[in-house]
Motif scaffolding. Structure first.
Motif, PDB file in Angstrom:
ATOM      1  N   LYS A  28       0.858  -1.184   0.000  1.00 45.57           N
ATOM      2  CA  LYS A  28       0.000   0.000   0.000  1.00 45.57           C
ATOM      3  C   LYS A  28       0.894   1.234   0.000  1.00 45.57           C
ATOM      4  CE  LYS A  28      -3.498   2.416   2.784  1.00 45.57           C
ATOM      5  NZ  LYS A  28      -4.325   2.354   4.028  1.00 45.57           N
ATOM      6  N   CYS A  29       0.701   2.095  -0.985  1.00 45.35           N
ATOM      7  CA  CYS A  29       1.475   3.332  -1.111  1.00 45.35           C
ATOM      8  C   CYS A  29       0.504   4.514  -1.055  1.00 45.35           C
ATOM      9  CB  CYS A  29       2.229   3.371  -2.436  1.00 45.35           C
ATOM     10  SG  CYS A  29       3.370   2.000  -2.716  1.00 45.35           S
ATOM     11  N   TRP A  30       0.812   5.510  -0.250  1.00 52.14           N
ATOM     12  CA  TRP A  30      -0.031   6.691  -0.208  1.00 52.14           C
ATOM     13  C   TRP A  30       0.823   7.945  -0.020  1.00 52.14           C
ATOM     14  CZ3 TRP A  30       0.546   3.241   3.711  1.00 52.14           C
ATOM     15  CH2 TRP A  30       0.834   3.705   4.996  1.00 52.14           C
ATOM     16  N   VAL A  31       0.283   9.073  -0.458  1.00 52.22           N
ATOM     17  CA  VAL A  31       1.010  10.334  -0.390  1.00 52.22           C
ATOM     18  C   VAL A  31      -0.014  11.471  -0.408  1.00 52.22           C
ATOM     19  CG1 VAL A  31       1.291  10.802  -2.866  1.00 52.22           C
ATOM     20  CG2 VAL A  31       3.114  11.454  -1.272  1.00 52.22           C
ATOM     21  N   TYR A  32       0.400  12.633   0.087  1.00 55.50           N
ATOM     22  CA  TYR A  32      -0.455  13.819   0.109  1.00 55.50           C
ATOM     23  C   TYR A  32       0.121  14.874  -0.834  1.00 55.50           C
ATOM     24  CZ  TYR A  32      -2.418  11.671   4.311  1.00 55.50           C
ATOM     25  OH  TYR A  32      -3.011  10.801   5.197  1.00 55.50           O
ATOM     26  N   TYR A  50      -4.856  -1.634  -7.448  1.00 54.67           N
ATOM     27  CA  TYR A  50      -6.137  -1.213  -6.862  1.00 54.67           C
ATOM     28  C   TYR A  50      -6.029   0.270  -6.546  1.00 54.67           C
ATOM     29  CZ  TYR A  50     -10.142  -1.156  -3.597  1.00 54.67           C
ATOM     30  OH  TYR A  50     -11.326  -0.887  -2.965  1.00 54.67           O
ATOM     31  N   VAL A  51      -7.001   1.047  -7.001  1.00 58.45           N
ATOM     32  CA  VAL A  51      -7.013   2.490  -6.761  1.00 58.45           C
ATOM     33  C   VAL A  51      -8.328   2.862  -6.079  1.00 58.45           C
ATOM     34  CG1 VAL A  51      -6.849   4.783  -7.792  1.00 58.45           C
ATOM     35  CG2 VAL A  51      -5.599   2.862  -8.815  1.00 58.45           C
ATOM     36  N   PRO A  52      -8.276   3.389  -4.853  1.00 62.70           N
ATOM     37  CA  PRO A  52      -9.514   3.741  -4.153  1.00 62.70           C
ATOM     38  C   PRO A  52     -10.149   5.012  -4.706  1.00 62.70           C
ATOM     39  CG  PRO A  52      -7.625   4.314  -2.798  1.00 62.70           C
ATOM     40  CD  PRO A  52      -7.082   3.583  -3.999  1.00 62.70           C
ATOM     41  N   ASN A  53     -11.441   5.079  -4.550  1.00 63.04           N
ATOM     42  CA  ASN A  53     -12.219   6.236  -5.017  1.00 63.04           C
ATOM     43  C   ASN A  53     -11.649   7.532  -4.442  1.00 63.04           C
ATOM     44  OD1 ASN A  53     -14.235   8.122  -5.691  1.00 63.04           O
ATOM     45  ND2 ASN A  53     -15.802   6.532  -5.631  1.00 63.04           N
ATOM     46  N   GLY A  54     -11.492   8.527  -5.305  1.00 65.69           N
ATOM     47  CA  GLY A  54     -11.013   9.839  -4.872  1.00 65.69           C
ATOM     48  C   GLY A  54      -9.586  10.135  -5.267  1.00 65.69           C
ATOM     49  N   THR A  55      -8.804   9.098  -5.502  1.00 70.19           N
ATOM     50  CA  THR A  55      -7.421   9.292  -5.954  1.00 70.19           C
ATOM     51  C   THR A  55      -7.431   9.773  -7.398  1.00 70.19           C
ATOM     52  OG1 THR A  55      -6.421   7.686  -4.447  1.00 70.19           O
ATOM     53  CG2 THR A  55      -5.285   8.075  -6.526  1.00 70.19           C
ATOM     54  N   SER A  56      -6.762  10.897  -7.673  1.00 69.16           N
ATOM     55  CA  SER A  56      -6.793  11.460  -9.014  1.00 69.16           C
ATOM     56  C   SER A  56      -5.547  12.302  -9.269  1.00 69.16           C
ATOM     57  CB  SER A  56      -8.053  12.324  -9.202  1.00 69.16           C
ATOM     58  OG  SER A  56      -8.173  12.756 -10.543  1.00 69.16           O
ATOM     59  N   GLY A  57      -5.251  12.510 -10.549  1.00 72.41           N
ATOM     60  CA  GLY A  57      -4.086  13.309 -10.915  1.00 72.41           C
ATOM     61  C   GLY A  57      -2.791  12.676 -10.461  1.00 72.41           C
ATOM     62  N   VAL A  58      -2.648  11.379 -10.748  1.00 68.83           N
ATOM     63  CA  VAL A  58      -1.520  10.633 -10.193  1.00 68.83           C
ATOM     64  C   VAL A  58      -1.058   9.555 -11.172  1.00 68.83           C
ATOM     65  CG1 VAL A  58      -3.027   8.977  -9.003  1.00 68.83           C
ATOM     66  CG2 VAL A  58      -0.717   9.379  -8.131  1.00 68.83           C
ATOM     67  N   CYS A  59       0.240   9.328 -11.208  1.00 64.40           N
ATOM     68  CA  CYS A  59       0.816   8.201 -11.928  1.00 64.40           C
ATOM     69  C   CYS A  59       0.888   7.027 -10.969  1.00 64.40           C
ATOM     70  CB  CYS A  59       2.209   8.562 -12.432  1.00 64.40           C
ATOM     71  SG  CYS A  59       3.159   7.164 -13.078  1.00 64.40           S
ATOM     72  N   ILE A  60       0.385   5.859 -11.411  1.00 64.65           N
ATOM     73  CA  ILE A  60       0.425   4.686 -10.539  1.00 64.65           C
ATOM     74  C   ILE A  60       1.451   3.657 -10.999  1.00 64.65           C
ATOM     75  CG2 ILE A  60      -1.955   5.005  -9.763  1.00 64.65           C
ATOM     76  CD1 ILE A  60      -2.671   2.575 -11.603  1.00 64.65           C
ATOM     77  N   MET A  61       1.932   3.788 -12.241  1.00 63.11           N
ATOM     78  CA  MET A  61       2.977   2.890 -12.731  1.00 63.11           C
ATOM     79  C   MET A  61       3.731   3.602 -13.844  1.00 63.11           C
ATOM     80  SD  MET A  61       3.926   0.630 -15.335  1.00 63.11           S
ATOM     81  CE  MET A  61       5.384  -0.428 -15.316  1.00 63.11           C
ATOM     82  N   GLN A  62       5.044   3.395 -13.886  1.00 62.26           N
ATOM     83  CA  GLN A  62       5.834   4.030 -14.932  1.00 62.26           C
ATOM     84  C   GLN A  62       7.000   3.146 -15.364  1.00 62.26           C
ATOM     85  OE1 GLN A  62       8.732   7.196 -13.892  1.00 62.26           O
ATOM     86  NE2 GLN A  62       7.737   7.285 -11.882  1.00 62.26           N
ATOM     87  N   TYR A  99      -5.247  13.513  -1.323  1.00 59.99           N
ATOM     88  CA  TYR A  99      -4.776  12.192  -0.903  1.00 59.99           C
ATOM     89  C   TYR A  99      -4.746  11.277  -2.111  1.00 59.99           C
ATOM     90  CZ  TYR A  99      -4.677   7.657   1.485  1.00 59.99           C
ATOM     91  OH  TYR A  99      -4.339   6.391   1.894  1.00 59.99           O
ATOM     92  N   MET A 100      -3.648  10.542  -2.264  1.00 57.79           N
ATOM     93  CA  MET A 100      -3.482   9.611  -3.380  1.00 57.79           C
ATOM     94  C   MET A 100      -3.008   8.265  -2.840  1.00 57.79           C
ATOM     95  SD  MET A 100      -1.503  12.392  -5.763  1.00 57.79           S
ATOM     96  CE  MET A 100      -1.117  13.388  -4.313  1.00 57.79           C
ATOM     97  N   GLU A 101      -3.589   7.200  -3.347  1.00 58.48           N
ATOM     98  CA  GLU A 101      -3.240   5.861  -2.863  1.00 58.48           C
ATOM     99  C   GLU A 101      -3.384   4.830  -3.985  1.00 58.48           C
ATOM    100  OE1 GLU A 101      -5.431   2.426  -0.277  1.00 58.48           O
ATOM    101  OE2 GLU A 101      -5.506   4.442   0.594  1.00 58.48           O
ATOM    102  N   SER A 102      -2.478   3.868  -4.007  1.00 57.87           N
ATOM    103  CA  SER A 102      -2.672   2.664  -4.820  1.00 57.87           C
ATOM    104  C   SER A 102      -2.127   1.471  -4.060  1.00 57.87           C
ATOM    105  CB  SER A 102      -2.007   2.786  -6.199  1.00 57.87           C
ATOM    106  OG  SER A 102      -0.602   2.697  -6.105  1.00 57.87           O
ATOM    107  N   ARG A 103      -2.669   0.301  -4.375  1.00 57.57           N
ATOM    108  CA  ARG A 103      -2.239  -0.941  -3.729  1.00 57.57           C
ATOM    109  C   ARG A 103      -1.808  -1.912  -4.824  1.00 57.57           C
ATOM    110  NH1 ARG A 103      -7.903  -1.348  -0.319  1.00 57.57           N
ATOM    111  NH2 ARG A 103      -7.908   0.865   0.314  1.00 57.57           N
ATOM    112  N   TRP A 104      -0.854  -2.766  -4.471  1.00 54.29           N
ATOM    113  CA  TRP A 104      -0.281  -3.682  -5.449  1.00 54.29           C
ATOM    114  C   TRP A 104      -0.024  -5.052  -4.828  1.00 54.29           C
ATOM    115  CZ3 TRP A 104       0.010  -2.284 -10.445  1.00 54.29           C
ATOM    116  CH2 TRP A 104      -0.161  -0.907 -10.718  1.00 54.29           C
ATOM    117  N   LYS A 105      -0.225  -6.073  -5.624  1.00 50.61           N
ATOM    118  CA  LYS A 105       0.127  -7.433  -5.220  1.00 50.61           C
ATOM    119  C   LYS A 105       0.512  -8.214  -6.471  1.00 50.61           C
ATOM    120  CE  LYS A 105      -4.689  -9.081  -5.342  1.00 50.61           C
ATOM    121  NZ  LYS A 105      -5.809  -9.686  -4.543  1.00 50.61           N
ATOM    122  N   GLY A 106       1.205  -9.327  -6.254  1.00 50.52           N
ATOM    123  CA  GLY A 106       1.590 -10.183  -7.370  1.00 50.52           C
ATOM    124  C   GLY A 106       2.524  -9.518  -8.359  1.00 50.52           C
ATOM    125  N   ILE A 107       3.395  -8.653  -7.874  1.00 47.90           N
ATOM    126  CA  ILE A 107       4.304  -7.934  -8.767  1.00 47.90           C
ATOM    127  C   ILE A 107       5.357  -8.898  -9.333  1.00 47.90           C
ATOM    128  CG2 ILE A 107       6.062  -6.113  -8.890  1.00 47.90           C
ATOM    129  CD1 ILE A 107       4.547  -4.675  -6.658  1.00 47.90           C
TER     130      ILE A 107
END
Length: 224
Positions: A70-74, A111-123, A209-217
């Motif tokens: 779980k990664c999150w940032v403000y 997985y991206v929770p509702n409300g997270t926007s304006g964000v890169c989740i993978m690069q 608030y921005m958050e994404s979750r990852w598994k099975g990488i």
């Protein structure tokens, strides 16, 4: 009076002749396994470098529980280093598999929770100037996007999805699959060294608030 003679065997033969190829094509257009022909490389937590705001402890922006990162940032957070001029991020930077040639693949369930926007989740990090990245998968108002467009998936909030990104360095091509379906094939952006990252990295018009979750990488390489 004329009578119509119905030949059932001929009719069903005709159906098979016409419909079978159509069904085969329909199946071919459906989800595939993008990892076919690739080898999964060894990967454990020792390969992960967590890039997070430099002035807060790691456990205040990142957790790993029951196999889920779980990664999150403000939006008000500091960058990941004292000298960086970039926006806030909490990203898993995969180390040990930087590459400059060949065909490489990232796989992960996001997985991206509702409300997270304006964000890169993978690069895919690395490119020729003036670019810094070869690919970004971003989220804007619930839409999963290639950079600022086009839209890959219109509503991605609150659901696990399988993301596969294939980077063919020599052919300068990048493919993005969501749940086994090819969503885009784009040109590469050059560069002499590349690496995969996932998490949250604020972009324009970022939510507080921005958050994404990852598994099975996984990191995979095309078989020679």
């Amino acid at each position: 009076m004329a009578y119509f003679s119905f030949d059932a065997s001929a009719f069903f033969f005709f159906l098979g002749f016409v419909i079978h190829p159509i069904l085969n094509r329909a199946v071919a257009w459906g989800p595939v396994d993008p990892t076919n022909g690739f080898v999964s490389l060894p990967l454990n937590l020792s390969y992960y470098h967590i890039q997070k705001p430099y002035d807060v402890p790691e456990d205040q922006r990142y957790s790993f529980v029951n196999g889920v990162h779980k990664c999150w940032v403000y939006s008000t957070d500091k960058p990941h280093t004292l000298t960086s001029q970039t926006k806030p991020r909490t990203e898993i930077a995969i180390q040990g598999y930087n590459y400059s040639s060949g065909v490489w693949q990232f796989e992960g369930y996001g997985y991206v929770p509702n409300g997270t926007s304006g964000v890169c989740i993978m690069q895919v990090f690395g490119a020729s100037a003036p670019h810094a990245t070869t690919l970004m998968v971003r989220v804007y108002n619930g839409s999963l996007m290639y950079y600022k467009g086009p839209v890959l998936v219109p509503n991605i909030y609150d659901q696990w999805f399988r993301l596969n990104v294939i980077h063919d360095v020599d052919s300068a091509k990048v493919k993005v699959y969501i749940n086994g379906t090819l969503k885009i094939e784009a040109d590469g952006r050059g560069g002499t060294s590349h690496a995969f990252k996932c998490g949250v990295y604020a972009q324009n018009n970022d939510s507080y608030y921005m958050e994404s979750r990852w598994k099975g990488i996984k990191v995979l390489k095309k078989c020679d």
